[in-house]
Design a protein around this motif. Sequence first.
Motif, PDB file in Angstrom:
ATOM      1  N   ARG A 187       0.833  -1.210   0.000  1.00  8.53           N
ATOM      2  CA  ARG A 187       0.000   0.000   0.000  1.00  8.53           C
ATOM      3  C   ARG A 187       0.864   1.256   0.000  1.00  8.53           C
ATOM      4  O   ARG A 187       0.517   2.250  -0.641  1.00  8.53           O
ATOM      5  CB  ARG A 187      -0.931  -0.010   1.210  1.00  8.53           C
ATOM      6  CG  ARG A 187      -2.014  -1.072   1.136  1.00  8.53           C
ATOM      7  CD  ARG A 187      -2.973  -1.006   2.326  1.00  8.53           C
ATOM      8  NE  ARG A 187      -4.048  -1.982   2.171  1.00  8.53           N
ATOM      9  CZ  ARG A 187      -3.997  -3.232   2.591  1.00  8.53           C
ATOM     10  NH1 ARG A 187      -2.919  -3.656   3.228  1.00  8.53           N
ATOM     11  NH2 ARG A 187      -4.997  -4.060   2.397  1.00  8.53           N
ATOM     12  N   THR A 188       1.962   1.201   0.723  1.00 10.97           N
ATOM     13  CA  THR A 188       2.879   2.345   0.736  1.00 10.97           C
ATOM     14  C   THR A 188       3.541   2.535  -0.616  1.00 10.97           C
ATOM     15  O   THR A 188       3.592   3.642  -1.158  1.00 10.97           O
ATOM     16  CB  THR A 188       3.954   2.156   1.824  1.00 10.97           C
ATOM     17  OG1 THR A 188       3.317   2.025   3.104  1.00 10.97           O
ATOM     18  CG2 THR A 188       4.911   3.342   1.869  1.00 10.97           C
ATOM     19  N   LEU A 189       4.035   1.446  -1.195  1.00 13.45           N
ATOM     20  CA  LEU A 189       4.783   1.518  -2.454  1.00 13.45           C
ATOM     21  C   LEU A 189       3.929   2.039  -3.610  1.00 13.45           C
ATOM     22  O   LEU A 189       4.388   2.848  -4.419  1.00 13.45           O
ATOM     23  CB  LEU A 189       5.369   0.146  -2.801  1.00 13.45           C
ATOM     24  CG  LEU A 189       6.569  -0.294  -1.948  1.00 13.45           C
ATOM     25  CD1 LEU A 189       6.819  -1.790  -2.092  1.00 13.45           C
ATOM     26  CD2 LEU A 189       7.816   0.503  -2.341  1.00 13.45           C
ATOM     27  N   VAL A 228       7.554   4.702  -7.892  1.00  9.59           N
ATOM     28  CA  VAL A 228       7.172   3.331  -8.254  1.00  9.59           C
ATOM     29  C   VAL A 228       6.254   3.373  -9.467  1.00  9.59           C
ATOM     30  O   VAL A 228       5.102   3.798  -9.393  1.00  9.59           O
ATOM     31  CB  VAL A 228       6.486   2.611  -7.080  1.00  9.59           C
ATOM     32  CG1 VAL A 228       6.052   1.204  -7.510  1.00  9.59           C
ATOM     33  CG2 VAL A 228       7.420   2.528  -5.876  1.00  9.59           C
ATOM     34  N   ASP A 229       6.794   2.911 -10.613  1.00 13.24           N
ATOM     35  CA  ASP A 229       5.986   2.827 -11.830  1.00 13.24           C
ATOM     36  C   ASP A 229       5.257   1.496 -11.922  1.00 13.24           C
ATOM     37  O   ASP A 229       4.123   1.429 -12.405  1.00 13.24           O
ATOM     38  CB  ASP A 229       6.893   2.994 -13.066  1.00 13.24           C
ATOM     39  CG  ASP A 229       7.638   4.312 -13.048  1.00 13.24           C
ATOM     40  OD1 ASP A 229       6.979   5.360 -12.883  1.00 13.24           O
ATOM     41  OD2 ASP A 229       8.873   4.296 -13.188  1.00 13.24           O
ATOM     42  N   GLU A 230       5.926   0.431 -11.472  1.00 16.53           N
ATOM     43  CA  GLU A 230       5.343  -0.909 -11.521  1.00 16.53           C
ATOM     44  C   GLU A 230       5.694  -1.649 -10.243  1.00 16.53           C
ATOM     45  O   GLU A 230       6.808  -1.540  -9.730  1.00 16.53           O
ATOM     46  CB  GLU A 230       5.900  -1.704 -12.713  1.00 16.53           C
ATOM     47  CG  GLU A 230       5.616  -1.089 -14.065  1.00 16.53           C
ATOM     48  CD  GLU A 230       6.290  -1.880 -15.182  1.00 16.53           C
ATOM     49  OE1 GLU A 230       6.444  -3.105 -15.049  1.00 16.53           O
ATOM     50  OE2 GLU A 230       6.680  -1.254 -16.180  1.00 16.53           O
ATOM     51  N   LEU A 231       4.732  -2.416  -9.722  1.00 21.00           N
ATOM     52  CA  LEU A 231       4.949  -3.249  -8.550  1.00 21.00           C
ATOM     53  C   LEU A 231       4.512  -4.667  -8.889  1.00 21.00           C
ATOM     54  O   LEU A 231       3.405  -4.878  -9.390  1.00 21.00           O
ATOM     55  CB  LEU A 231       4.156  -2.727  -7.350  1.00 21.00           C
ATOM     56  CG  LEU A 231       4.299  -3.504  -6.040  1.00 21.00           C
ATOM     57  CD1 LEU A 231       5.737  -3.450  -5.528  1.00 21.00           C
ATOM     58  CD2 LEU A 231       3.338  -2.960  -4.973  1.00 21.00           C
ATOM     59  N   VAL A 232       5.380  -5.635  -8.621  1.00 16.60           N
ATOM     60  CA  VAL A 232       5.066  -7.037  -8.849  1.00 16.60           C
ATOM     61  C   VAL A 232       5.257  -7.777  -7.532  1.00 16.60           C
ATOM     62  O   VAL A 232       6.251  -7.554  -6.826  1.00 16.60           O
ATOM     63  CB  VAL A 232       5.940  -7.654  -9.972  1.00 16.60           C
ATOM     64  CG1 VAL A 232       7.407  -7.430  -9.725  1.00 16.60           C
ATOM     65  CG2 VAL A 232       5.629  -9.142 -10.158  1.00 16.60           C
ATOM     66  N   VAL A 233       4.311  -8.616  -7.160  1.00 14.30           N
ATOM     67  CA  VAL A 233       4.338  -9.285  -5.861  1.00 14.30           C
ATOM     68  C   VAL A 233       4.332 -10.798  -6.031  1.00 14.30           C
ATOM     69  O   VAL A 233       3.907 -11.326  -7.054  1.00 14.30           O
ATOM     70  CB  VAL A 233       3.139  -8.861  -4.989  1.00 14.30           C
ATOM     71  CG1 VAL A 233       3.162  -7.360  -4.743  1.00 14.30           C
ATOM     72  CG2 VAL A 233       1.810  -9.291  -5.610  1.00 14.30           C
ATOM     73  N   THR A 234       4.806 -11.459  -4.984  1.00 12.82           N
ATOM     74  CA  THR A 234       4.732 -12.912  -4.939  1.00 12.82           C
ATOM     75  C   THR A 234       4.585 -13.354  -3.500  1.00 12.82           C
ATOM     76  O   THR A 234       5.005 -12.636  -2.574  1.00 12.82           O
ATOM     77  CB  THR A 234       5.983 -13.568  -5.569  1.00 12.82           C
ATOM     78  OG1 THR A 234       5.755 -14.976  -5.724  1.00 12.82           O
ATOM     79  CG2 THR A 234       7.224 -13.344  -4.715  1.00 12.82           C
ATOM     80  N   ASP A 235       3.983 -14.529  -3.300  1.00 12.63           N
ATOM     81  CA  ASP A 235       3.809 -15.078  -1.959  1.00 12.63           C
ATOM     82  C   ASP A 235       3.510 -16.568  -2.105  1.00 12.63           C
ATOM     83  O   ASP A 235       2.918 -16.995  -3.115  1.00 12.63           O
ATOM     84  CB  ASP A 235       2.648 -14.378  -1.238  1.00 12.63           C
ATOM     85  CG  ASP A 235       2.665 -14.628   0.266  1.00 12.63           C
ATOM     86  OD1 ASP A 235       2.985 -13.691   1.012  1.00 12.63           O
ATOM     87  OD2 ASP A 235       2.372 -15.763   0.690  1.00 12.63           O
ATOM     88  N   SER A 265      -1.158   0.569  16.714  1.00 13.14           N
ATOM     89  CA  SER A 265      -0.274  -0.413  16.088  1.00 13.14           C
ATOM     90  C   SER A 265       1.003   0.276  15.646  1.00 13.14           C
ATOM     91  O   SER A 265       1.048   1.509  15.513  1.00 13.14           O
ATOM     92  CB  SER A 265      -0.946  -1.059  14.868  1.00 13.14           C
ATOM     93  OG  SER A 265      -1.033  -0.124  13.792  1.00 13.14           O
ATOM     94  N   PHE A 266       2.047  -0.524  15.408  1.00 11.91           N
ATOM     95  CA  PHE A 266       3.321   0.050  14.947  1.00 11.91           C
ATOM     96  C   PHE A 266       3.171   0.648  13.558  1.00 11.91           C
ATOM     97  O   PHE A 266       3.852   1.610  13.213  1.00 11.91           O
ATOM     98  CB  PHE A 266       4.429  -1.014  14.970  1.00 11.91           C
ATOM     99  CG  PHE A 266       4.248  -2.159  14.014  1.00 11.91           C
ATOM    100  CD1 PHE A 266       4.729  -2.090  12.716  1.00 11.91           C
ATOM    101  CD2 PHE A 266       3.604  -3.322  14.422  1.00 11.91           C
ATOM    102  CE1 PHE A 266       4.563  -3.137  11.837  1.00 11.91           C
ATOM    103  CE2 PHE A 266       3.434  -4.384  13.549  1.00 11.91           C
ATOM    104  CZ  PHE A 266       3.921  -4.293  12.250  1.00 11.91           C
ATOM    105  N   MET A 267       2.260   0.103  12.755  1.00 11.63           N
ATOM    106  CA  MET A 267       2.065   0.633  11.407  1.00 11.63           C
ATOM    107  C   MET A 267       1.460   2.037  11.452  1.00 11.63           C
ATOM    108  O   MET A 267       1.849   2.913  10.681  1.00 11.63           O
ATOM    109  CB  MET A 267       1.192  -0.323  10.592  1.00 11.63           C
ATOM    110  CG  MET A 267       1.879  -1.646  10.283  1.00 11.63           C
ATOM    111  SD  MET A 267       0.844  -2.826   9.397  1.00 11.63           S
ATOM    112  CE  MET A 267      -0.243  -3.391  10.706  1.00 11.63           C
ATOM    113  N   ALA A 292       7.469   7.217   8.802  1.00 10.74           N
ATOM    114  CA  ALA A 292       8.816   6.645   8.790  1.00 10.74           C
ATOM    115  C   ALA A 292       8.913   5.518   7.759  1.00 10.74           C
ATOM    116  O   ALA A 292       9.929   5.385   7.063  1.00 10.74           O
ATOM    117  CB  ALA A 292       9.180   6.128  10.180  1.00 10.74           C
ATOM    118  N   TYR A 293       7.880   4.690   7.661  1.00 12.95           N
ATOM    119  CA  TYR A 293       7.874   3.626   6.647  1.00 12.95           C
ATOM    120  C   TYR A 293       7.932   4.219   5.237  1.00 12.95           C
ATOM    121  O   TYR A 293       8.643   3.712   4.363  1.00 12.95           O
ATOM    122  CB  TYR A 293       6.626   2.756   6.790  1.00 12.95           C
ATOM    123  CG  TYR A 293       6.724   1.695   7.864  1.00 12.95           C
ATOM    124  CD1 TYR A 293       7.617   0.637   7.746  1.00 12.95           C
ATOM    125  CD2 TYR A 293       5.917   1.749   8.992  1.00 12.95           C
ATOM    126  CE1 TYR A 293       7.700  -0.335   8.730  1.00 12.95           C
ATOM    127  CE2 TYR A 293       5.997   0.781   9.982  1.00 12.95           C
ATOM    128  CZ  TYR A 293       6.895  -0.259   9.839  1.00 12.95           C
ATOM    129  OH  TYR A 293       6.986  -1.216  10.814  1.00 12.95           O
TER     130      TYR A 293
END
Length: 334
Positions: free
Chosen positions: A17-19, A25-32, A273-275, A281-282
Amino acid sequence: MRIGLAGVGRIGAFHARTLVGLDFVDELVVTDTNVEAARALAEEFGIEVAADSEALLASGVDGFVIATATPGHAPLLWQGIAAGVPTFCEKPVAATLEETIALTGLVAATGVPVHVGFQRRFDAGYQRARRAVESGELGFIHTIRANTHDQSPPHASYIPTSGGIFRDCNVHDFDILRFVTGQEVTSVYATGANKGADFFSGAGDVDTGAALLTLDDGTMVLVSSTRYNGAGHDVRMEVFGEKGTIAVGLDHSLAMGSAEEGVDFPRGPRKWSFMERFLPAYQAELTAFADVARGKRPSPCTVRDALEAFRVAEACELSRVERRPVALSEIKGV
């Protein structure tokens, strides 16, 4: 920039969500490994999904962000370094001291930029405290108090792989202590207790910890942590000096009430929460990582920094278990 993100759990989804909200950031690709979770996040933000970390790293990413559970950090960091991709890794970089030492050597040998996620270094309050210490504004420093008090415990399944309260919670305090003071810890005496859920003691952990640290200039540091701070998320540092005192986290969101009549401080609202506590800062640390990935600055928090904080946590855990003072010279380093 094209950024790859491994891990879409609590902190991974938060980083995603931050990125996506950052201009660079033009493109974000994720994996899990949880494919459905990765697909759901990708659908929410209109981003790509990679089948696995190997496919992600082979897709032409400019930077690699590791936000999986702790056991995945070291293997993924090895992959990122082997691929020559500038990498951001959430703390800890590894679950054990030996792995952390090995990674420190690998980064030094390869020169691949690695930025470790100790976000407090990017918090305005801690940066102000550092300037106060560096400038001599407070005179000599004699005492520091630092605490990490979580509002409520994590899920029971998290604790067995967390590394324990000193490695999981107070490691942030140990890192920011080095950042603010410029000093190293020379000895520790730590203890802990359980008054909450049985799953802490079942995993050999404690839900509340405390430690007395001595720095190499003689400064005394009192550190505390707990998983049960029902008043809210409370992260603070108080720096006591010859000429003055400064506190980080002392504002109207403070998770504490006054017993004094007529006092309306703090007025709230509190953080839970820490978030929530460290959102700016994040954002700042991921922006800094972009500069690291583009070669505009060196890593602001290296694997070597992470190793030194981990060594303090390791000493605290050894002290807690063996009920004795532990010198940092007893803990292996590089």
